[in-house]
Design a protein around this motif. Structure first.
Motif, PDB file in Angstrom:
ATOM      1  N   SER A  21      78.983  66.948  -7.858  1.00 52.49           N
ATOM      2  CA  SER A  21      78.744  67.199  -6.444  1.00 52.49           C
ATOM      3  C   SER A  21      77.776  68.356  -6.289  1.00 52.49           C
ATOM      4  N   CYS A  22      77.016  68.331  -5.229  1.00 50.67           N
ATOM      5  CA  CYS A  22      76.070  69.407  -4.934  1.00 50.67           C
ATOM      6  C   CYS A  22      76.078  69.614  -3.422  1.00 50.67           C
ATOM      7  N   ALA A  23      76.634  70.731  -3.013  1.00 57.29           N
ATOM      8  CA  ALA A  23      76.770  71.018  -1.589  1.00 57.29           C
ATOM      9  C   ALA A  23      75.742  72.038  -1.147  1.00 57.29           C
ATOM     10  N   ALA A  24      75.028  71.703  -0.098  1.00 58.37           N
ATOM     11  CA  ALA A  24      74.042  72.623   0.470  1.00 58.37           C
ATOM     12  C   ALA A  24      74.676  73.388   1.628  1.00 58.37           C
ATOM     13  N   SER A  25      74.342  74.648   1.714  1.00 53.32           N
ATOM     14  CA  SER A  25      74.848  75.458   2.814  1.00 53.32           C
ATOM     15  C   SER A  25      73.740  76.372   3.326  1.00 53.32           C
ATOM     16  N   GLY A  26      73.926  76.842   4.559  1.00 50.96           N
ATOM     17  CA  GLY A  26      72.925  77.711   5.148  1.00 50.96           C
ATOM     18  C   GLY A  26      72.373  77.114   6.425  1.00 50.96           C
ATOM     19  N   SER A  27      71.289  77.675   6.887  1.00 53.20           N
ATOM     20  CA  SER A  27      70.670  77.256   8.147  1.00 53.20           C
ATOM     21  C   SER A  27      69.745  76.071   7.889  1.00 53.20           C
ATOM     22  N   THR A  68      75.715  56.300 -10.271  1.00 49.93           N
ATOM     23  CA  THR A  68      75.442  56.018  -8.869  1.00 49.93           C
ATOM     24  C   THR A  68      75.208  57.315  -8.117  1.00 49.93           C
ATOM     25  N   ILE A  69      74.062  57.409  -7.472  1.00 54.00           N
ATOM     26  CA  ILE A  69      73.772  58.567  -6.624  1.00 54.00           C
ATOM     27  C   ILE A  69      74.139  58.206  -5.189  1.00 54.00           C
ATOM     28  N   SER A  70      74.728  59.160  -4.494  1.00 52.83           N
ATOM     29  CA  SER A  70      75.077  58.933  -3.093  1.00 52.83           C
ATOM     30  C   SER A  70      74.971  60.256  -2.346  1.00 52.83           C
ATOM     31  N   ARG A  71      75.081  60.166  -1.037  1.00 53.88           N
ATOM     32  CA  ARG A  71      74.925  61.363  -0.221  1.00 53.88           C
ATOM     33  C   ARG A  71      75.821  61.299   0.997  1.00 53.88           C
ATOM     34  N   ASP A  72      76.220  62.456   1.461  1.00 53.94           N
ATOM     35  CA  ASP A  72      76.959  62.592   2.710  1.00 53.94           C
ATOM     36  C   ASP A  72      76.191  63.605   3.532  1.00 53.94           C
ATOM     37  N   ASN A  73      75.431  63.121   4.504  1.00 57.62           N
ATOM     38  CA  ASN A  73      74.574  64.017   5.272  1.00 57.62           C
ATOM     39  C   ASN A  73      75.378  64.955   6.169  1.00 57.62           C
ATOM     40  N   LYS A  75      78.304  66.301   5.378  1.00 58.26           N
ATOM     41  CA  LYS A  75      78.772  67.376   4.495  1.00 58.26           C
ATOM     42  C   LYS A  75      77.618  68.054   3.759  1.00 58.26           C
ATOM     43  N   LYS A  76      76.401  67.546   3.938  1.00 60.92           N
ATOM     44  CA  LYS A  76      75.220  68.086   3.263  1.00 60.92           C
ATOM     45  C   LYS A  76      75.447  68.120   1.749  1.00 60.92           C
ATOM     46  N   THR A  77      75.934  67.003   1.238  1.00 60.77           N
ATOM     47  CA  THR A  77      76.322  66.941  -0.171  1.00 60.77           C
ATOM     48  C   THR A  77      75.685  65.750  -0.866  1.00 60.77           C
ATOM     49  N   ASN A  78      75.278  65.992  -2.083  1.00 57.25           N
ATOM     50  CA  ASN A  78      74.666  65.010  -2.967  1.00 57.25           C
ATOM     51  C   ASN A  78      75.651  64.753  -4.104  1.00 57.25           C
ATOM     52  N   TYR A  79      75.864  63.488  -4.453  1.00 55.55           N
ATOM     53  CA  TYR A  79      76.831  63.145  -5.490  1.00 55.55           C
ATOM     54  C   TYR A  79      76.157  62.338  -6.602  1.00 55.55           C
ATOM     55  N   LEU A  80      76.725  62.465  -7.793  1.00 55.70           N
ATOM     56  CA  LEU A  80      76.335  61.586  -8.891  1.00 55.70           C
ATOM     57  C   LEU A  80      77.605  61.130  -9.599  1.00 55.70           C
ATOM     58  N   GLN A  81      77.937  59.858  -9.427  1.00 59.10           N
ATOM     59  CA  GLN A  81      79.069  59.272 -10.131  1.00 59.10           C
ATOM     60  C   GLN A  81      78.562  58.742 -11.461  1.00 59.10           C
ATOM     61  N   MET A  82      79.150  59.217 -12.541  1.00 54.95           N
ATOM     62  CA  MET A  82      78.721  58.826 -13.882  1.00 54.95           C
ATOM     63  C   MET A  82      79.870  58.124 -14.590  1.00 54.95           C
ATOM     64  N   ASN A  83      79.687  56.851 -14.880  1.00 54.86           N
ATOM     65  CA  ASN A  83      80.688  56.057 -15.575  1.00 54.86           C
ATOM     66  C   ASN A  83      80.200  55.660 -16.958  1.00 54.86           C
ATOM     67  N   SER A  84      81.119  55.262 -17.806  1.00 61.37           N
ATOM     68  CA  SER A  84      80.784  54.808 -19.159  1.00 61.37           C
ATOM     69  C   SER A  84      79.855  55.801 -19.851  1.00 61.37           C
ATOM     70  N   LEU A  85      80.245  57.052 -19.808  1.00 62.80           N
ATOM     71  CA  LEU A  85      79.389  58.097 -20.362  1.00 62.80           C
ATOM     72  C   LEU A  85      79.240  57.958 -21.877  1.00 62.80           C
TER      73      LEU A  85
END
Length: 121
Positions: A21-27, A68-73, A75-85
């Protein structure tokens, strides 16, 4: 000020899964493209996956069907689901978000601090 905070890395057995997960914060007034890059030990940083502001996704061939990359605008968050590593997926993973801060006139790219992914065989 804008900050990106990554989480979700760690140690996993080959075949397992992790979600970064990658959460952005700020103005922040606008989010555009997002991406995940990785840098394996002793190698150059490479693009793993990206998503445009409109949701179009792209992946490096080696992770297609597993990551799989996904986003929640909201929550200002970027996700990377990694399976079968696989052991060769071990790297420091860096989040990238193109965004517009209130104190800027245009979008700029911001990087997360990096999160370590270790895959044991």
């Amino acid at each position: 000020q804008v900050h990106l905070v990554e989480s979700g890395g760690g140690l996993v057995v080959a075949g397992g899964s992790l979600r970064l997960s990658c959460a952005a914060s700020g103005s922040i007034t606008r989010l555009d493209g997002m991406a995940w890059h990785r840098q394996p030990p002793g190698k150059q940083r490479e693009l793993v996956a990206s998503t445009s502001g409109g949701g179009t996704t792209n992946y490096v061939d080696s992770v297609k069907g597993r990551f799989t990359i996904s986003r929640d605008n909201v929550k200002k968050t970027n996700y990377l689901q990694m399976n079968s590593l696989k052991p060769e997926n071990a790297a420091v993973y860096y989040c990238f978000i193109d965004l517009k801060a209130t104190f800027r006139v245009a979008c700029e790219g911001y990087w997360g601090q990096g999160t370590q992914v270790i895959v044991s065989s």
